[in-house]
Design an enzyme around this catalytic site. Structure first.
Site, PDB file in Angstrom:
ATOM      1  N   ASP A 172      -8.182  -8.201   5.820  1.00 36.77           N
ATOM      2  CA  ASP A 172      -7.307  -7.124   5.361  1.00 36.77           C
ATOM      3  C   ASP A 172      -6.478  -7.652   4.189  1.00 36.77           C
ATOM      4  OD1 ASP A 172      -5.927  -4.368   6.473  1.00 36.77           O
ATOM      5  OD2 ASP A 172      -4.462  -5.684   5.548  1.00 36.77           O
ATOM      6  N   ASP A 189      -7.969   2.119  -6.011  1.00 37.90           N
ATOM      7  CA  ASP A 189      -9.393   2.405  -5.811  1.00 37.90           C
ATOM      8  C   ASP A 189     -10.269   1.438  -6.606  1.00 37.90           C
ATOM      9  OD1 ASP A 189      -8.712   4.471  -4.154  1.00 37.90           O
ATOM     10  OD2 ASP A 189      -9.182   6.070  -5.586  1.00 37.90           O
ATOM     11  N   GLU A 216      -7.689  -0.744   3.648  1.00 41.39           N
ATOM     12  CA  GLU A 216      -8.114  -1.968   2.963  1.00 41.39           C
ATOM     13  C   GLU A 216      -8.598  -3.019   3.959  1.00 41.39           C
ATOM     14  OE1 GLU A 216      -3.643  -1.876   3.513  1.00 41.39           O
ATOM     15  OE2 GLU A 216      -5.146  -0.519   2.683  1.00 41.39           O
TER      16      GLU A 216
END
Length: 296
Positions: A172, A189, A216
């Site tokens: 993460d 993005d 994420e």
């Protein structure tokens, strides 16, 4: 009346290509119901087994399917199917087959509770593969989505053993919200797409399963791999992120990543339980300062 390209938006070359694909033989089985709905198996020349055993080219998990249930045989453009003495039989277009049977475009096959459709042209196969990709891939990063990872992980766990462990890397991005807040969601993005490509390039092997779990957070499942090798892979990815600069519209963006790594040697372990163990190790890395790999 002849339509111009301006009217139709399609060139003669594109029409000719479409007609060629519609005429090009490319036999395949598409799962309509079962373990992996939408999955496409292109049928190569020769014999391919269907069943629950690991050696089957078309491997199923459904309990009503026998270990070696049926075989398909492609000889040039002709494809036949034959039942291999399965417990529940093989049905083609609603009738149980008693001997080898040639398949026709659109034939429906039932093995246990799994249903397949047979198609035989390249255009059909490419169209169905594109639909399957849309349903199983994350649109932004082109990694697997979470439901498809779990389905594929169940298959990988079936053949797990002490000799062939299965490892999970969960990771993460640290403080990713700050990227969206400082540079905007378009930058976020862009970074997600670019970072997924970076991970795929340096860490994901052909047989690995790489998925975006949401936001994420990502997962790499590594069949036939112990956690020592997986931890070394995670450390390599961690170091790559620490040193990498992502560029968005001339703006340099840097961030770090936290990891959790675990493995299993038990085919009885459920995918969700294995993923939860990796997640707990990931959040240990977060609690202990981030930008690190925790192994358990």
């Amino acid at each position: 009346m002849q339509l111009s390209k301006k009217t139709t938006g399609v060139t003669r070359r594109e029409v000719a290509d479409a007609i060629a694909r519609a005429k090009t033989p490319e036999p395949a089985l598409i799962m309509l119901e079962g373990d992996l709905p939408g999955q496409v198996w292109r049928l190569r020349e020769g014999r391919q087994l269907i069943g629950r055993r690991p050696e089957c080219e078309i491997r199923l998990r459904e309990r009503a399917v026998s270990g070696l249930h049926a075989e398909v045989l492609r000889e040039r453009d002709a494809v036949t199917i034959n039942d291999l003495g399965s417990t529940n039989g093989t049905m083609v277009d609603g009738a149980a087959i008693r001997s080898s049977l040639r398949l026709n475009d659109g034939s429906l096959l039932r093995l246990g509770n799994c249903v397949f459709k047979y198609v035989d042209t390249l255009m059909d196969v490419e169209f169905l593969e594109s639909l399957h990709a849309r349903g199983t891939r994350d649109a932004l990063t082109e990694t697997m989505n979470q439901p498809y990872l779990i389905a594929r992980l169940a298959f990988a766990l079936d053949t797990t053993s002490i000799e062939w462990p299965l490892s999970i890397i969960a990771f993460d991005y640290d403080d990713f919200k700050q990227i969206n807040d400082q540079y905007g969601h378009a930058a976020g993005d862009h970074v997600l797409r670019a970072s997924a490509m970076l991970v795929r390039t340096i860490a994901v092997r052909d047989d690995d399963l790489f998925a975006r779990m949401g936001g994420e957070e990502f997962t790499i499942a590594m069949p036939s791999t112990g956690k020592l090798f997986a931890a070394e892979t995670a450390e390599r990815v961690r170091a790559a992120f620490e040193s990498h600069v992502f560029d968005f519209a001339g703006q340099p963006i840097r961030f770090t990543v936290s990891f959790g790594v675990c493995d299993t040697v038990s085919p009885a372990e459920r995918p969700q339980a294995l993923l939860a163990r990796a997640d707990e190790l990931l959040y240990r890395s977060k609690r202990e300062g981030r930008n690190r790999v925790s192994v358990g």
